[in-house]
Design a protein around this motif. Structure first.
Motif, PDB file in Angstrom:
ATOM      1  N   LEU A  32       0.794  -0.888   0.434  1.00 18.67           N
ATOM      2  CA  LEU A  32       0.019   0.117   0.182  1.00 18.67           C
ATOM      3  C   LEU A  32       0.966   1.903   0.198  1.00 18.67           C
ATOM      4  O   LEU A  32       0.541   2.430  -0.693  1.00 18.67           O
ATOM      5  N   ARG A  33       1.497   1.242   0.496  1.00 23.57           N
ATOM      6  CA  ARG A  33       2.673   2.638   0.512  1.00 23.57           C
ATOM      7  C   ARG A  33       3.464   2.456  -0.350  1.00 23.57           C
ATOM      8  O   ARG A  33       3.554   3.657  -1.499  1.00 23.57           O
ATOM      9  N   ALA A  34       3.555   1.483  -1.443  1.00 25.98           N
ATOM     10  CA  ALA A  34       3.845   1.832  -2.496  1.00 25.98           C
ATOM     11  C   ALA A  34       3.498   2.599  -3.424  1.00 25.98           C
ATOM     12  O   ALA A  34       3.693   2.772  -4.010  1.00 25.98           O
ATOM     13  N   VAL A  35       1.857   1.659  -3.897  1.00 26.69           N
ATOM     14  CA  VAL A  35       1.384   3.116  -4.507  1.00 26.69           C
ATOM     15  C   VAL A  35       0.610   4.330  -4.032  1.00 26.69           C
ATOM     16  O   VAL A  35       0.918   4.891  -4.744  1.00 26.69           O
ATOM     17  N   PHE A  36       1.360   4.507  -3.131  1.00 27.50           N
ATOM     18  CA  PHE A  36       1.373   5.826  -2.447  1.00 27.50           C
ATOM     19  C   PHE A  36       2.572   6.763  -2.856  1.00 27.50           C
ATOM     20  O   PHE A  36       2.540   7.604  -3.320  1.00 27.50           O
ATOM     21  N   GLY A  37       3.651   6.161  -2.946  1.00 19.93           N
ATOM     22  CA  GLY A  37       5.145   6.168  -3.331  1.00 19.93           C
ATOM     23  C   GLY A  37       5.036   6.928  -5.198  1.00 19.93           C
ATOM     24  O   GLY A  37       5.922   7.528  -5.637  1.00 19.93           O
ATOM     25  N   HIS A  38       3.810   6.167  -5.942  1.00 30.38           N
ATOM     26  CA  HIS A  38       3.953   6.172  -7.338  1.00 30.38           C
ATOM     27  C   HIS A  38       2.703   7.810  -7.070  1.00 30.38           C
ATOM     28  O   HIS A  38       1.695   7.361  -7.452  1.00 30.38           O
ATOM     29  N   LEU A  39       3.213   8.380  -7.520  1.00 31.56           N
ATOM     30  CA  LEU A  39       2.519   9.929  -7.201  1.00 31.56           C
ATOM     31  C   LEU A  39       1.617   9.757  -8.308  1.00 31.56           C
ATOM     32  O   LEU A  39       0.029  10.105  -8.008  1.00 31.56           O
ATOM     33  N   TRP A  40       2.091   9.804  -9.578  1.00 36.08           N
ATOM     34  CA  TRP A  40       1.148  10.105 -10.856  1.00 36.08           C
ATOM     35  C   TRP A  40       0.229   9.190 -11.117  1.00 36.08           C
ATOM     36  O   TRP A  40      -0.696   9.473 -11.448  1.00 36.08           O
ATOM     37  N   LEU A  41       0.891   7.857 -10.585  1.00 34.04           N
ATOM     38  CA  LEU A  41      -0.257   6.693 -11.139  1.00 34.04           C
ATOM     39  C   LEU A  41      -1.383   6.749  -9.983  1.00 34.04           C
ATOM     40  O   LEU A  41      -2.230   6.556 -10.282  1.00 34.04           O
ATOM     41  N   LEU A  42      -0.918   7.462  -8.835  1.00 35.12           N
ATOM     42  CA  LEU A  42      -1.987   7.204  -8.287  1.00 35.12           C
ATOM     43  C   LEU A  42      -2.846   8.398  -8.452  1.00 35.12           C
ATOM     44  O   LEU A  42      -4.381   8.572  -8.371  1.00 35.12           O
ATOM     45  N   VAL A  43      -2.726   9.523  -9.107  1.00 32.31           N
ATOM     46  CA  VAL A  43      -3.703  10.906  -8.949  1.00 32.31           C
ATOM     47  C   VAL A  43      -4.250  10.074 -10.141  1.00 32.31           C
ATOM     48  O   VAL A  43      -5.536  10.369 -10.400  1.00 32.31           O
ATOM     49  N   LEU A  44      -3.306   9.865 -11.044  1.00 29.74           N
ATOM     50  CA  LEU A  44      -4.147   9.351 -12.350  1.00 29.74           C
ATOM     51  C   LEU A  44      -5.396   8.463 -12.328  1.00 29.74           C
ATOM     52  O   LEU A  44      -6.630   8.474 -13.047  1.00 29.74           O
ATOM     53  N   VAL A  45      -5.035   7.102 -11.286  1.00 24.66           N
ATOM     54  CA  VAL A  45      -5.941   6.053 -11.367  1.00 24.66           C
ATOM     55  C   VAL A  45      -7.304   6.857 -10.523  1.00 24.66           C
ATOM     56  O   VAL A  45      -8.327   5.974 -11.072  1.00 24.66           O
ATOM     57  N   PHE A 215     -12.263  -0.264 -19.556  1.00 23.74           N
ATOM     58  CA  PHE A 215     -11.473  -0.523 -19.714  1.00 23.74           C
ATOM     59  C   PHE A 215      -9.897   0.353 -20.184  1.00 23.74           C
ATOM     60  O   PHE A 215      -8.195   0.409 -19.839  1.00 23.74           O
ATOM     61  N   ALA A 216     -10.195   0.327 -21.541  1.00 24.22           N
ATOM     62  CA  ALA A 216      -9.382   1.861 -22.741  1.00 24.22           C
ATOM     63  C   ALA A 216      -8.586   2.895 -22.217  1.00 24.22           C
ATOM     64  O   ALA A 216      -8.101   3.136 -21.465  1.00 24.22           O
ATOM     65  N   LEU A 217     -10.163   3.111 -21.272  1.00 23.43           N
ATOM     66  CA  LEU A 217      -9.589   4.883 -20.153  1.00 23.43           C
ATOM     67  C   LEU A 217      -9.539   4.633 -18.665  1.00 23.43           C
ATOM     68  O   LEU A 217      -7.547   5.430 -18.860  1.00 23.43           O
ATOM     69  N   GLY A 218      -9.375   2.771 -18.863  1.00 23.81           N
ATOM     70  CA  GLY A 218      -8.470   3.077 -17.055  1.00 23.81           C
ATOM     71  C   GLY A 218      -6.731   3.277 -17.812  1.00 23.81           C
ATOM     72  O   GLY A 218      -5.253   2.898 -16.926  1.00 23.81           O
ATOM     73  N   THR A 219      -6.584   2.392 -18.471  1.00 21.72           N
ATOM     74  CA  THR A 219      -5.461   2.065 -19.403  1.00 21.72           C
ATOM     75  C   THR A 219      -5.366   3.319 -20.183  1.00 21.72           C
ATOM     76  O   THR A 219      -3.300   3.565 -19.522  1.00 21.72           O
ATOM     77  N   ALA A 220      -5.706   4.127 -20.389  1.00 21.42           N
ATOM     78  CA  ALA A 220      -4.978   4.994 -20.841  1.00 21.42           C
ATOM     79  C   ALA A 220      -4.468   6.381 -19.748  1.00 21.42           C
ATOM     80  O   ALA A 220      -3.487   7.047 -19.756  1.00 21.42           O
ATOM     81  N   LEU A 221      -5.353   6.287 -18.699  1.00 24.87           N
ATOM     82  CA  LEU A 221      -4.653   7.100 -17.499  1.00 24.87           C
ATOM     83  C   LEU A 221      -4.448   6.510 -15.799  1.00 24.87           C
ATOM     84  O   LEU A 221      -4.703   6.348 -15.269  1.00 24.87           O
ATOM     85  N   ALA A 222      -2.745   5.974 -16.915  1.00 19.30           N
ATOM     86  CA  ALA A 222      -1.847   5.607 -15.549  1.00 19.30           C
ATOM     87  C   ALA A 222      -0.501   5.389 -16.462  1.00 19.30           C
ATOM     88  O   ALA A 222      -0.490   5.663 -17.456  1.00 19.30           O
ATOM     89  N   THR A 223       0.558   4.776 -15.248  1.00 16.49           N
ATOM     90  CA  THR A 223       1.526   4.996 -16.211  1.00 16.49           C
ATOM     91  C   THR A 223       2.015   3.531 -15.726  1.00 16.49           C
ATOM     92  O   THR A 223       1.826   3.320 -15.526  1.00 16.49           O
ATOM     93  N   GLY A 224       3.820   3.789 -16.004  1.00 19.16           N
ATOM     94  CA  GLY A 224       4.686   2.841 -16.002  1.00 19.16           C
ATOM     95  C   GLY A 224       4.719   1.980 -17.117  1.00 19.16           C
ATOM     96  O   GLY A 224       4.109   1.927 -18.592  1.00 19.16           O
ATOM     97  N   PRO A 308      11.353  -5.440  -3.351  1.00 21.45           N
ATOM     98  CA  PRO A 308      12.064  -4.243  -4.545  1.00 21.45           C
ATOM     99  C   PRO A 308      10.909  -2.547  -5.068  1.00 21.45           C
ATOM    100  O   PRO A 308       9.402  -3.703  -5.109  1.00 21.45           O
ATOM    101  N   ARG A 309      11.711  -1.703  -5.518  1.00 24.63           N
ATOM    102  CA  ARG A 309      10.253  -1.003  -5.795  1.00 24.63           C
ATOM    103  C   ARG A 309      10.339  -0.919  -7.409  1.00 24.63           C
ATOM    104  O   ARG A 309      11.814  -0.492  -7.837  1.00 24.63           O
ATOM    105  N   ASP A 310       9.860   0.084  -8.152  1.00 23.81           N
ATOM    106  CA  ASP A 310       9.398   0.127  -9.098  1.00 23.81           C
ATOM    107  C   ASP A 310      10.194   1.340  -9.866  1.00 23.81           C
ATOM    108  O   ASP A 310      10.137   1.989  -9.101  1.00 23.81           O
ATOM    109  N   LYS A 311      10.705   1.423 -11.006  1.00 26.68           N
ATOM    110  CA  LYS A 311      10.443   3.146 -11.756  1.00 26.68           C
ATOM    111  C   LYS A 311       9.990   3.018 -12.497  1.00 26.68           C
ATOM    112  O   LYS A 311       9.298   2.612 -12.763  1.00 26.68           O
ATOM    113  N   GLU A 312       8.963   4.515 -12.314  1.00 31.03           N
ATOM    114  CA  GLU A 312       8.200   5.149 -13.435  1.00 31.03           C
ATOM    115  C   GLU A 312       8.804   5.397 -14.641  1.00 31.03           C
ATOM    116  O   GLU A 312      10.316   5.619 -14.042  1.00 31.03           O
ATOM    117  N   THR A 313       8.346   4.616 -15.992  1.00 27.45           N
ATOM    118  CA  THR A 313       8.844   4.309 -17.181  1.00 27.45           C
ATOM    119  C   THR A 313       7.550   5.798 -17.797  1.00 27.45           C
ATOM    120  O   THR A 313       6.334   5.591 -17.268  1.00 27.45           O
TER     121      THR A 313
END
Length: 313
Positions: A32-45, A215-224, A308-313
């Motif tokens: 759960l902390r990892a989700v909050f660590g990816h700010l743009w992913l969290l905001v977009l989702v 499904f398409a909208l959720g895919t478009a509004l995500a990062t990584g 492990p923590r991933d990197k935003e791409t």
């Protein structure tokens, strides 16, 4: 009939509570902390699931000119993020299972609070529901208690007694799956006349289109990586039946037409989302393990501080 209604309500409560308890048992604080660590992913989702998808549901309901019961059902479903099957679609498509599971439980928790105001706003703006106004405080309290309390208990057990959580999780997940099937069957069989009337109304097609576009909208509004973005698409496409069922009972007295429409929308949505995930799976090898994935409840070693923590791409 009263006895059957009481049984239906009891099974619905068990379904919602067991689903969130299983989610808590399967979640970890690092995930759960990892989700909050990816700010743009969290905001977009959050933007996609709490704002864009409800508006999309309203637009599709209006576009198809749905009858009142189906219109209400689609708005309720669109307002309710965090369906547990969304995380399972991550497995089906060989996607980012850990990120999907963590985001699903987060959306279900947040949706416990946002569902009432969102659904009420849409129903009033669309002039749907025959003037019925949702009792937002009661709805928030009911949904929050049914979802947040079991989830918190499960999360606490997972954090302080991981072996116990892992041993309890299969039974909780099975209870969730079985009761979900019973609830769906109850809605379909108990309101079969209303379901049949929906066949020529466009309601099934509207639910199918809504799920595919979501499904398409959720895919478009995500990062990584693409695997993570399509996993977020699956999470967005499958909505949470619990709050919608609570609203149907509290605000609409479990009207057969609305319950039948809810079942039709849910099933037609799954009929769209599952083939999309299966198609993605055929294009992929087994999901990689490593830096492209957030640590989560299905990741070995997710409880370790050095997960492990991933990197935003």
């Amino acid at each position: 009939m009263d006895v059957l209604q009481l049984l239906f309500n009891a099974v619905t409560v068990i379904f919602v509570a067991a689903t969130m308890f299983a989610a808590g048992l399967g979640a970890t604080l690092p995930a759960l902390r990892a989700v909050f660590g990816h700010l743009w992913l969290l905001v977009l989702v959050l933007l996609a699931n709490l704002a864009a998808v409800p508006l999309l549901g309203w637009g599709i309901a209006a576009l198809f000119g749905l009858p009142t019961a189906s219109f209400i059902a689609l708005l309720l479903i669109a307002s309710s993020p965090g369906g547990p099957f969304g995380a399972k679609l991550g497995m089906v498509q060989n996607g980012d299972v850990a990120a999907g599971a963590a985001m699903q439980v987060l959306l279900a928790a947040v949706g416990s609070i946002t569902f009432g105001p969102t659904a009420n706003l849409l129903l009033q703006a669309a002039n749907a529901g025959g003037g019925v106004v949702l009792d937002v405080p009661t709805l928030i309290l009911t949904v929050a208690v049914l979802q947040l309390v079991p989830f918190a208990v499960g999360l606490i057990v997972r954090h302080y007694a991981p072996p116990t959580a892992l041993s309890w999780h299969p039974a909780a997940a099975t209870t969730s799956n079985v009761t979900f099937l019973i609830v769906l069957a109850g809605m379909l069989l108990g309101n079969w006349r209303d379901v049949i009337t929906l066949i020529g109304s466009g309601s099934l097609l509207a639910g199918f289109v809504f799920s595919g576009l979501t499904f398409a909208l959720g895919t478009a509004l995500a990062t990584g990586p693409r695997t993570r973005r399509t996993t977020m698409g699956g999470v967005a496409a499958v909505r949470n039946a619990g709050p919608a069922l609570a609203a149907a009972g509290i605000a609409f007295g479990n009207q057969p037409a609305i319950l039948g429409a809810l079942a039709a929308v849910l099933l037609s949505g799954l009929a769209a989302a599952i083939p999309i995930a299966a198609m993605l799976s055929r294009r992929r090898a087994a999901p990689p393990h490593g830096s492209d994935h957030l640590p989560g409840p299905h990741t070995a070693g997710a409880d370790r501080a050095d997960a492990p923590r991933d990197k935003e791409t």
